[in-house]
Design an enzyme around this catalytic site. Structure first.
Site, mmCIF file in Angstrom:
data_model
loop_
_atom_site.group_PDB
_atom_site.id
_atom_site.type_symbol
_atom_site.label_atom_id
_atom_site.label_comp_id
_atom_site.label_asym_id
_atom_site.label_seq_id
_atom_site.Cartn_x
_atom_site.Cartn_y
_atom_site.Cartn_z
ATOM 1 N N SER A 189 0.863 -1.263 -0.065
ATOM 2 C CA SER A 189 -0.121 -0.164 0.120
ATOM 3 C C SER A 189 0.889 1.266 -0.073
ATOM 4 O O SER A 189 1.661 1.535 -0.972
ATOM 5 C CB SER A 189 -1.087 0.014 1.232
ATOM 6 O OG SER A 189 -2.002 0.839 1.153
ATOM 7 N N GLU A 320 -9.194 -5.308 -4.314
ATOM 8 C CA GLU A 320 -8.447 -4.378 -3.422
ATOM 9 C C GLU A 320 -9.606 -3.306 -2.713
ATOM 10 O O GLU A 320 -9.869 -3.317 -1.457
ATOM 11 C CB GLU A 320 -7.544 -3.266 -4.132
ATOM 12 C CG GLU A 320 -6.484 -4.421 -4.559
ATOM 13 C CD GLU A 320 -5.098 -4.285 -3.691
ATOM 14 O OE1 GLU A 320 -5.397 -4.125 -2.604
ATOM 15 O OE2 GLU A 320 -3.903 -4.637 -4.296
ATOM 16 N N HIS A 421 -7.889 -5.426 -0.076
ATOM 17 C CA HIS A 421 -6.502 -4.748 0.318
ATOM 18 C C HIS A 421 -6.154 -5.262 1.687
ATOM 19 O O HIS A 421 -7.014 -5.356 2.714
ATOM 20 C CB HIS A 421 -6.793 -3.180 0.403
ATOM 21 C CG HIS A 421 -5.664 -2.424 0.540
ATOM 22 N ND1 HIS A 421 -4.763 -2.314 -0.526
ATOM 23 C CD2 HIS A 421 -5.346 -1.466 1.551
ATOM 24 C CE1 HIS A 421 -3.803 -1.567 -0.074
ATOM 25 N NE2 HIS A 421 -4.126 -1.142 0.889
#
Length: 503
Positions: A189, A320, A421
């Site tokens: 990320s 995600e 995610h």
């Protein structure tokens, strides 16, 4: 059984950690001086040397940051550890007396405002068990790390911290058994976006030889004009000038409260006229293309050859964006009108694009379609573009890229989270047993998938090849880590093609 480890001498003094099941852990070692007082909003400085043996048996202090808002405080649990020595690293090694071991330096995620190296899922024990020295890094976040001042404050302090940590690794990792010439830097990320920035930064050149980018790449950075404007809005909330000196005088809790208020305003009313490119990615504080620390948008610099000798392992998760739309219920609030507006906002021709997305997703709701489009814009296409750039800029054997997709769906939230995610981290670190991560994975996460994924990461860190075909723009091979592990050529190629010239 846990015992004390041998003493290891670092550049600032000796440290002693703990040993368990053949893995030696040294936690909370300062790599830079506390960034407070006269060092507030300054570039990182070397830590003060210490006398005697420093205990390295517990995680060190975390940097100033807000807690996650519900429900993410439960889904992404992270510690708050008080103290000023927050610019610290953790080291896990199979043998401090060894030499030449590969090294993996981990940069955590958290949208550049959250996260720390003390999050349980980042425990580096499994990497050390498998012959890798693992180092995890804290760096300044939010205003402290990324506010862009109108005056002389050095930009991108969070990135400068990461460079300082990588320099610490170069100077010290041999004392833990590692080889400073075999360093891989990785992140997820915002951590992966940081790695993308490091690939573009002159000051980071030569500090690592390979890179791993999980759910983040080279597209996310701000122009100085936008970043300066954001800092101005923050200063307005505090009724002070937008200068380094004025903001340094604000109490940290007040500064973080203003940072949270600004983030909430952007989330509710993401107006491009007011917030520029932040209106699309909703991250008020992130790397800034200042022309010196970060000379250009990372993806452009990488395409221009800034990292042509650095092989990369890069990819994204299949679903995600569901992390940001399912737990809070937003996925069910999206109607067709909002979907079309959002798709147009990402630059796609809404009618044609939605026709393509719907064709392979019969029965998908507007919210689910939005999640897939946003996943492509935010994560999947930047990963593909970075792989293309690394492949094309490399030439010969240098600059090769390997692409993966993580597609195992979480059973949580009635299965609606999908491969969301952050879900893959417990698999790449082989830390599925950590209870904190079970909130995302549930209790049925397949250990054999963690074995496969973690094993591929260890191979890449150790040998530069994760075990499948490198990326090329003709076949576009992608290793799919899901219900089965298999190589797929150009997955969802019709959707990928929609973004040509747009993302």
């Amino acid at each position: 059984m846990t015992t004390t480890t041998p003493t290891v001498r670092t550049s600032a003094g000796p440290v002693q950690g703990t040993s368990r099941d053949g893995v030696h852990a040294f936690l909370g070692i300062p790599y830079a001086a506390p960034p407070f007082g006269p060092r507030r909003f300054a570039a990182p400085r070397a830590p003060e040397p210490w006398d005697g043996v420093r205990p390295a048996t517990e995680y060190g202090p975390t940097v100033p940051k807000p807690p996650y808002a519900p429900p993410y405080d439960v889904l992404l649990p992270e510690p708050q550890i008080p103290g000023e020595d927050c610019l610290n690293v953790n080291v896990w090694t199979p043998d401090p007396g060894a030499s030449g071991l590969p090294v993996f330096v981990w940069i955590h995620g958290g949208a550049f405002v959250n996260g720390s190296n003390a999050v349980p899922v980042y425990d580096g024990t499994a990497f050390a068990r498998d012959g890798v020295v693992c180092v995890s890094v804290n760096y300044r976040l939010g205003v402290d790390g990324f506010a862009h001042f109108a005056d002389d404050g050095p930009p991108n302090r969070g990135l400068l911290d990461q460079v300082a940590a990588l320099r610490w690794v170069q100077e010290n990792v041999a004392a833990f058994g590692g080889d400073p010439a075999r360093v891989t830097v990785g992140g997820e990320s915002a951590g992966a976006m940081s790695v993308g920035s490091l690939l573009a930064m002159p000051s980071a050149r030569g500090l690592f030889g390979r890179a791993v980018l999980q759910s983040g790449a080279g597209h996310h950075a701000l122009t100085p004009a936008t970043a300066t404007r954001i800092c101005g809005y923050l200063a307005e909330r505090l009724a002070v000038p937008p200068t380094r000196e004025a903001l340094a005088a604000v109490a940290i809790p007040d500064l973080i409260a203003a940072q949270q208020g600004l983030a909430a305003e952007i989330a509710v009313m993401p107006d491009p006229a007011r917030f520029g490119e932040v209106a699309a990615n909703l991250m008020a504080f992130e790397p800034v293309v200042d022309g010196e620390v970060l000379p250009d948008l990372p993806i452009r610099a990488i395409a221009g050859g800034s990292a042509r000798d650095v092989p990369v392992l890069v990819g994204a998760n299949r679903d995600e964006q569901r992390l940001f739309l399912v737990p809070n219920g937003v996925v069910d609030m999206v109607n067709d009108q909002l979907l079309e507006l959002a798709v147009g906002g990402y630059g796609l021709p809404a009618g044609r694009a939605l026709e393509v997305y719907r064709a392979s997703r019969p029965g998908a709701t507007a919210g689910e379609l939005l999640a897939d489009v946003a996943t492509d814009w935010f994560f999947r296409l930047p990963a593909i573009r970075l792989a293309e750039a690394a492949t094309q800029a490399g030439g010969g054997t240098g600059g090769r890229a390997w692409v993966y997709e993580f597609s195992w769906p979480s059973p949580q939230f009635g299965g609606r989270l999908g491969a969301c995610h952050a879900l893959e981290i417990g698999f790449t670190f082989d830390t599925l047993a950590h209870e904190a991560h079970g909130v995302l994975t549930g209790d049925v996460a397949p250990q054999e998938l963690a074995d496969a994924m973690h094993g591929a990461w260890v191979r890449f860190i150790s040998d530069g090849d994760p075990g499948w075909a490198p990326y090329d723009v003709q076949r576009r091979p992608v290793q799919d880590f899901g219900a089965e592990v298999r190589l797929v050529e150009d997955p969802r190629g019709a959707e990928r093609s929609l973004w040509d010239g747009i993302r």
